[in-house]
Design a protein around this motif. Structure first.
Motif, PDB file in Angstrom:
ATOM      1  N   GLY A 533       0.818  -1.203   0.000  1.00 17.55           N
ATOM      2  CA  GLY A 533       0.000   0.000   0.000  1.00 17.55           C
ATOM      3  C   GLY A 533       0.848   1.247   0.000  1.00 17.55           C
ATOM      4  N   GLY A 534       0.259   2.348  -0.490  1.00 13.20           N
ATOM      5  CA  GLY A 534       0.947   3.625  -0.540  1.00 13.20           C
ATOM      6  C   GLY A 534       0.192   4.689   0.212  1.00 13.20           C
ATOM      7  N   SER A 535       0.910   5.600   0.879  1.00  9.05           N
ATOM      8  CA  SER A 535       0.328   6.700   1.629  1.00  9.05           C
ATOM      9  C   SER A 535      -0.505   6.139   2.780  1.00  9.05           C
ATOM     10  N   TYR A 536      -1.826   6.365   2.779  1.00 15.34           N
ATOM     11  CA  TYR A 536      -2.637   5.738   3.821  1.00 15.34           C
ATOM     12  C   TYR A 536      -2.624   4.218   3.667  1.00 15.34           C
ATOM     13  N   GLY A 537      -2.471   3.745   2.435  1.00 15.78           N
ATOM     14  CA  GLY A 537      -2.291   2.306   2.236  1.00 15.78           C
ATOM     15  C   GLY A 537      -0.993   1.831   2.852  1.00 15.78           C
ATOM     16  N   GLY A 538       0.042   2.693   2.844  1.00 14.99           N
ATOM     17  CA  GLY A 538       1.284   2.370   3.532  1.00 14.99           C
ATOM     18  C   GLY A 538       1.088   2.327   5.034  1.00 14.99           C
ATOM     19  N   PHE A 539       0.294   3.278   5.547  1.00 17.65           N
ATOM     20  CA  PHE A 539      -0.096   3.229   6.954  1.00 17.65           C
ATOM     21  C   PHE A 539      -0.772   1.902   7.272  1.00 17.65           C
ATOM     22  N   MET A 540      -1.641   1.455   6.368  1.00 16.56           N
ATOM     23  CA  MET A 540      -2.400   0.240   6.612  1.00 16.56           C
ATOM     24  C   MET A 540      -1.499  -0.991   6.713  1.00 16.56           C
ATOM     25  N   VAL A 541      -0.498  -1.117   5.838  1.00 15.39           N
ATOM     26  CA  VAL A 541       0.348  -2.309   5.929  1.00 15.39           C
ATOM     27  C   VAL A 541       1.242  -2.249   7.167  1.00 15.39           C
ATOM     28  N   ALA A 542       1.644  -1.038   7.592  1.00  9.75           N
ATOM     29  CA  ALA A 542       2.375  -0.919   8.851  1.00  9.75           C
ATOM     30  C   ALA A 542       1.466  -1.268  10.027  1.00  9.75           C
ATOM     31  N   TRP A 543       0.219  -0.828   9.945  1.00 10.05           N
ATOM     32  CA  TRP A 543      -0.783  -1.158  10.974  1.00 10.05           C
ATOM     33  C   TRP A 543      -1.010  -2.669  11.033  1.00 10.05           C
ATOM     34  N   MET A 544      -1.098  -3.284   9.861  1.00 14.06           N
ATOM     35  CA  MET A 544      -1.295  -4.730   9.787  1.00 14.06           C
ATOM     36  C   MET A 544      -0.123  -5.482  10.402  1.00 14.06           C
ATOM     37  N   ASN A 545       1.062  -4.972  10.217  1.00 15.77           N
ATOM     38  CA  ASN A 545       2.253  -5.630  10.771  1.00 15.77           C
ATOM     39  C   ASN A 545       2.175  -5.713  12.289  1.00 15.77           C
ATOM     40  N   GLY A 546       1.504  -4.752  12.911  1.00 18.79           N
ATOM     41  CA  GLY A 546       1.382  -4.751  14.362  1.00 18.79           C
ATOM     42  C   GLY A 546       0.096  -5.339  14.881  1.00 18.79           C
ATOM     43  N   HIS A 547      -0.843  -5.723  13.980  1.00 21.22           N
ATOM     44  CA  HIS A 547      -2.151  -6.186  14.430  1.00 21.22           C
ATOM     45  C   HIS A 547      -2.568  -7.550  13.883  1.00 21.22           C
ATOM     46  N   VAL A 548      -1.975  -7.977  12.782  1.00 23.20           N
ATOM     47  CA  VAL A 548      -2.359  -9.249  12.177  1.00 23.20           C
ATOM     48  C   VAL A 548      -1.411 -10.346  12.659  1.00 23.20           C
ATOM     49  N   LYS A 549      -1.951 -11.495  12.926  1.00 28.92           N
ATOM     50  CA  LYS A 549      -1.163 -12.621  13.402  1.00 28.92           C
ATOM     51  C   LYS A 549      -0.025 -12.917  12.430  1.00 28.92           C
ATOM     52  N   PRO A 550       1.219 -13.014  12.929  1.00 29.97           N
ATOM     53  CA  PRO A 550       2.356 -13.314  12.054  1.00 29.97           C
ATOM     54  C   PRO A 550       2.123 -14.593  11.250  1.00 29.97           C
ATOM     55  N   GLY A 551       2.532 -14.563   9.999  1.00 30.84           N
ATOM     56  CA  GLY A 551       2.373 -15.707   9.120  1.00 30.84           C
ATOM     57  C   GLY A 551       1.175 -15.613   8.202  1.00 30.84           C
ATOM     58  N   ARG A 552       0.242 -14.749   8.532  1.00 31.47           N
ATOM     59  CA  ARG A 552      -0.940 -14.562   7.672  1.00 31.47           C
ATOM     60  C   ARG A 552      -0.505 -14.016   6.311  1.00 31.47           C
ATOM     61  N   TYR A 553       0.431 -13.057   6.328  1.00 29.56           N
ATOM     62  CA  TYR A 553       0.981 -12.468   5.103  1.00 29.56           C
ATOM     63  C   TYR A 553       2.475 -12.779   5.035  1.00 29.56           C
ATOM     64  N   ASN A 554       2.936 -13.177   3.861  1.00 34.19           N
ATOM     65  CA  ASN A 554       4.353 -13.495   3.691  1.00 34.19           C
ATOM     66  C   ASN A 554       5.234 -12.268   3.810  1.00 34.19           C
ATOM     67  N   ALA A 555       4.764 -11.135   3.286  1.00 36.10           N
ATOM     68  CA  ALA A 555       5.569  -9.918   3.304  1.00 36.10           C
ATOM     69  C   ALA A 555       4.673  -8.728   3.003  1.00 36.10           C
ATOM     70  N   TYR A 556       5.155  -7.558   3.408  1.00 37.36           N
ATOM     71  CA  TYR A 556       4.464  -6.292   3.150  1.00 37.36           C
ATOM     72  C   TYR A 556       5.358  -5.378   2.323  1.00 37.36           C
ATOM     73  N   ILE A 557       4.717  -4.444   1.611  1.00 45.08           N
ATOM     74  CA  ILE A 557       5.425  -3.351   0.933  1.00 45.08           C
ATOM     75  C   ILE A 557       4.754  -2.051   1.357  1.00 45.08           C
ATOM     76  N   CYS A 558       5.534  -1.172   1.976  1.00 42.54           N
ATOM     77  CA  CYS A 558       5.019   0.087   2.525  1.00 42.54           C
ATOM     78  C   CYS A 558       5.624   1.258   1.759  1.00 42.54           C
ATOM     79  N   HIS A 559       4.826   1.877   0.892  1.00 40.86           N
ATOM     80  CA  HIS A 559       5.289   3.037   0.119  1.00 40.86           C
ATOM     81  C   HIS A 559       4.730   4.316   0.738  1.00 40.86           C
ATOM     82  N   ALA A 560       5.610   5.254   1.102  1.00 38.51           N
ATOM     83  CA  ALA A 560       5.196   6.562   1.623  1.00 38.51           C
ATOM     84  C   ALA A 560       4.162   6.417   2.722  1.00 38.51           C
ATOM     85  N   GLY A 561       4.389   5.480   3.621  1.00 40.59           N
ATOM     86  CA  GLY A 561       3.409   5.171   4.648  1.00 40.59           C
ATOM     87  C   GLY A 561       3.568   6.003   5.912  1.00 40.59           C
ATOM     88  N   CYS A 562       2.451   6.268   6.580  1.00 42.20           N
ATOM     89  CA  CYS A 562       2.439   6.971   7.863  1.00 42.20           C
ATOM     90  C   CYS A 562       2.755   5.965   8.968  1.00 42.20           C
TER      91      CYS A 562
END
Length: 688
Positions: A533-562
């Motif tokens: 995700g980018g911008s607020y989408g970047g915020f979302m993947v950073a948010w997911m990294n701290g809230h979603v159970k590890p292993g659910r997603y293999n990797a994230y890409i955070c572009h211009a994220g808050c």
């Protein structure tokens, strides 16, 4: 028979001709548009003007010598087309954008006047003898000679520091011109004389940038109306009023002055008796939509679209008989051009999205520029009672050579039990009846990739996005999902406003609902799931990294994220924070931290590619750097792509090529379905 079409690549994306601004001739017979083309070898783009017949036929290139010929506008008589450009003419090279005119039947473009600070936007006067234009000037100076002298001194200064006492001093990717404000000027074409219409007054245009839609000229040429921020301290979110200038007397009069409403984009009716405008009831709430409104000159104003749960996204255009207004508005992941009948207060679709990017109306003709998920922007003309006519074919040959996957729109049950839209872009050759993918390295099932939109009050739409092109992603073998989570625009005000003061909560539920839907499909592989995700989408993947159970997603890409809303106070829109988050960070630190991914670092463990640009003032690059540094400090697999010369977006061809390359490589390195093996790739890559 063998399909000779090829998969879409980033190089293909930069070969598309990109249609920009558009203007119709007064009689509607022709349109002129700017078209940008790019060179990967030169690592830059050029924009030219093209002439299109609204009856069909071959387009004709009108200009080719400028760097970025843009903002074309026909003269009232149709004999000339004015545009803004930086060119070299008669031995003089423009160091700031200037006004040019060219005849529609061709010939050389001619510079009209030379204003040292440069031209931002302009409009013809009805008599065709004058032009009004906006420019950044030093408000304490008088006359064009003084402005030119000051401009020369400023260019040649040795000090590089920026000094200000203003609240609003930067926007998007640049500091606002130091010590300057936006004034409207009058250019007399015969003499070349320029008059500052705001000189010696407190009036100015909005500092966040003016366009030709910030002001308008009355049909009799005697008045000019513009949007003005009356507050002594200028802020990006201040409510604007409409002010009218009587040109002969130089007197200003406020036409609207309701402290509860924000007015913008005025437009005189054909007979000059009314002014159409946008009006947002921001005194009630900062997320309130833009409505079409109508002011009777010398009388009261009224909202026209208050019972229609859509927001007006564009400037307004009058129908020739003044019975209706034209404007664009979003509707469930699409942006249509609407005709709004004033008497009946009803809207009808005048041009269907996809995504209508821009349009113009003249005589009985409507011209529109619209793209869709399946194709770049195209230009159509519509006459009363006739079907839309395509009037160019700029990208047809290239598009015909490419294999694009299918696109589907599905609905899932998201947060609050409400339906949420999700766009899907499938890999070329996708077969939902089969469980294996030729593009997945021979492994069973398909990998899935979330592409999470920014905003948050924007939308993943039926649009051909060059920077986040879902077909380019799908060509790598991924099923690409774009969820229009709670907070997205185009689904009504209640849906848009539902996330205010508690960012991340409902949006995450919606994205997760999308993932659940995807993994319930027989063709999806639960061990090959990614989110970017980018911008607020970047915020979302950073948010997911701290809230979603590890292993659910293999990797994230955070572009211009808050990453940290307290540190985000360095952005260009910091005065909005309390409205969006519910408090200033010093008033309620816990509330702000509870909406910051930085507060949940202890739970983070998913590998992340972090991308940011140094010229990003909307989400300053320290956000990305802090996130990356945090991941590295925790020993989490992370990679940084940082651009010293890009803003919130990646706009240079070579940088875009690098962006897509790193994006795809990161997915492959963490995809167990890729033959080359993620562990070996990660180890090798760490050495680079």
């Amino acid at each position: 028979m063998t399909d000779k079409k090829k998969l879409l690549t980033v190089d293909d994306l930069w070969q598309f001709e990109r249609v920009g601004s558009l203007s119709l001739a007064p009689d509607g017979a022709q349109a002129v548009c700017s078209v940008s083309s790019f060179s990967m070898d030169e690592n830059k783009g050029h924009a030219s003007l093209w002439l299109l017949s609204t009856f069909g036929g071959e387009p004709r290139r009108l200009t080719s010598c400028g760097e970025k010929d843009g903002q074309p506008a026909w003269s009232p008589s149709g004999e000339q087309i004015a545009f803004v450009a930086k060119r070299e003419q008669q031995g003089k090279k423009d160091d700031s954008p200037q006004l040019y005119v060219i005849a529609p039947d061709g010939g050389e473009a001619r510079r009209i006047g030379s204003f040292a600070p440069g031209i931002e936007a302009f409009k013809w006067f009805p008599d065709g003898k004058r032009i009004a234009f906006a420019a950044w000037v030093w408000p304490e100076l008088k006359g064009t000679k003084a402005q030119a002298k000051k401009h020369k001194e400023f260019k040649e200064r040795k000090a590089s520091g920026y000094v200000t006492s203003e609240s609003q001093y930067r926007f998007w990717d640049a500091n606002l011109p130091m010590g300057r404000v936006l004034h409207l000027h009058l250019l007399d074409l015969a003499s070349g004389r320029v008059t500052d219409l705001f000189e010696g007054t407190p009036h100015e245009l909005a500092r966040a940038g003016a366009s030709e839609d910030s002001f308008d000229i009355s049909p009799d040429g005697r008045h000019l109306v513009f949007a003005f921020d009356p507050q002594p301290e200028k802020r990006i979110e201040n409510r604007k009023v409409l002010v009218e200038l009587q040109l002969r007397s130089g007197k200003f009069a406020a036409l609207t002055n309701d402290p509860e409403w924000d007015f913008d984009m005025p437009r005189y009716s054909p007979d000059g008796g009314h002014i159409a405008m946008t009006a947002a009831h921001t005194g009630k709430k900062h997320t309130m939509p833009n409505h079409a409104a109508l002011l009777k000159r010398g009388g009261a104003w009224q909202v026209l679209t208050d019972t229609w749960d859509h927001s007006v996204d564009s400037a307004l255009r009058w129908a020739g008989d003044a019975s209706a207004l034209y404007f664009t508005a979003q509707d469930r992941g699409r942006a249509n051009l609407y005709r709004y009948a004033i008497a009946s207060r009803t809207a009808s679709v005048a041009a269907q999205g996809g995504w209508v990017q821009t349009f113009d109306v003249a005589s009985d003709v409507i011209a529109s520029v619209a793209d869709a998920l399946m194709h770049p922007a195209r230009v159509h003309a519509v006459r009363d009672g006739h079907a839309p006519l395509r009037i160019e074919a700029f990208n047809d040959a290239l598009l015909a050579s490419l294999r694009l996957g299918e696109v589907e729109e599905v609905m899932v049950e998201g947060a609050l039990g409400e339906p949420v839209q999700m766009w899907l872009t499938y890999p070329p050759g996708f077969d939902r009846k089969k469980s294996s993918s030729k593009t997945g390295g021979g492994k069973t099932n398909y990998p899935v990739l979330h592409s999470i939109h920014g905003g948050p009050h924007a939308a993943a739409g039926d649009t051909f996005h060059y920077r986040w092109n879902t077909h380019a992603f799908a060509a790598q073998g991924y099923v690409v999902a774009c969820v229009n989570y709670h907070g997205s625009s185009g689904f009504g005000h209640a849906f848009l406003d539902s996330i205010t003061h508690h960012w991340g909560e409902l949006e995450l539920q919606d994205v997760e609902a999308g993932t659940d839907w995807l993994l319930a499909q027989p063709w999806a592989n639960a061990k090959r799931v990614f989110a970017a995700g980018g911008s607020y989408g970047g915020f979302m993947v950073a948010w997911m990294n701290g809230h979603v159970k590890p292993g659910r997603y293999n990797a994230y890409i955070c572009h211009a994220g808050c990453f940290d809303w307290t540190a985000m106070f360095s952005d260009d829109a910091y005065t909005w924070h309390a409205k969006e988050l519910g408090a200033w960070y010093w008033e309620d630190p816990a509330k702000i931290q509870s909406q910051s991914p930085s507060h949940y670092v202890a739970a983070m463990s998913t590998p992340t590619l972090v991308i940011h640009g140094a010229l990003d003032y909307r989400v300053p690059d320290q956000q990305g750097l802090a996130y990356y540094n945090t991941l590295k400090a925790k020993g989490i697999d992370a990679r940084l792509l940082w651009f010293p010369d890009e803003n919130h977006w990646v706009l240079r061809p070579r940088n875009s090529q690098l962006w897509y390359g790193e994006f795809f490589d990161w997915l492959k390195w963490h995809d167990p379905g890729v033959k080359t093996g993620p562990v070996a790739n990660r180890k090798a890559r760490r050495k680079l």
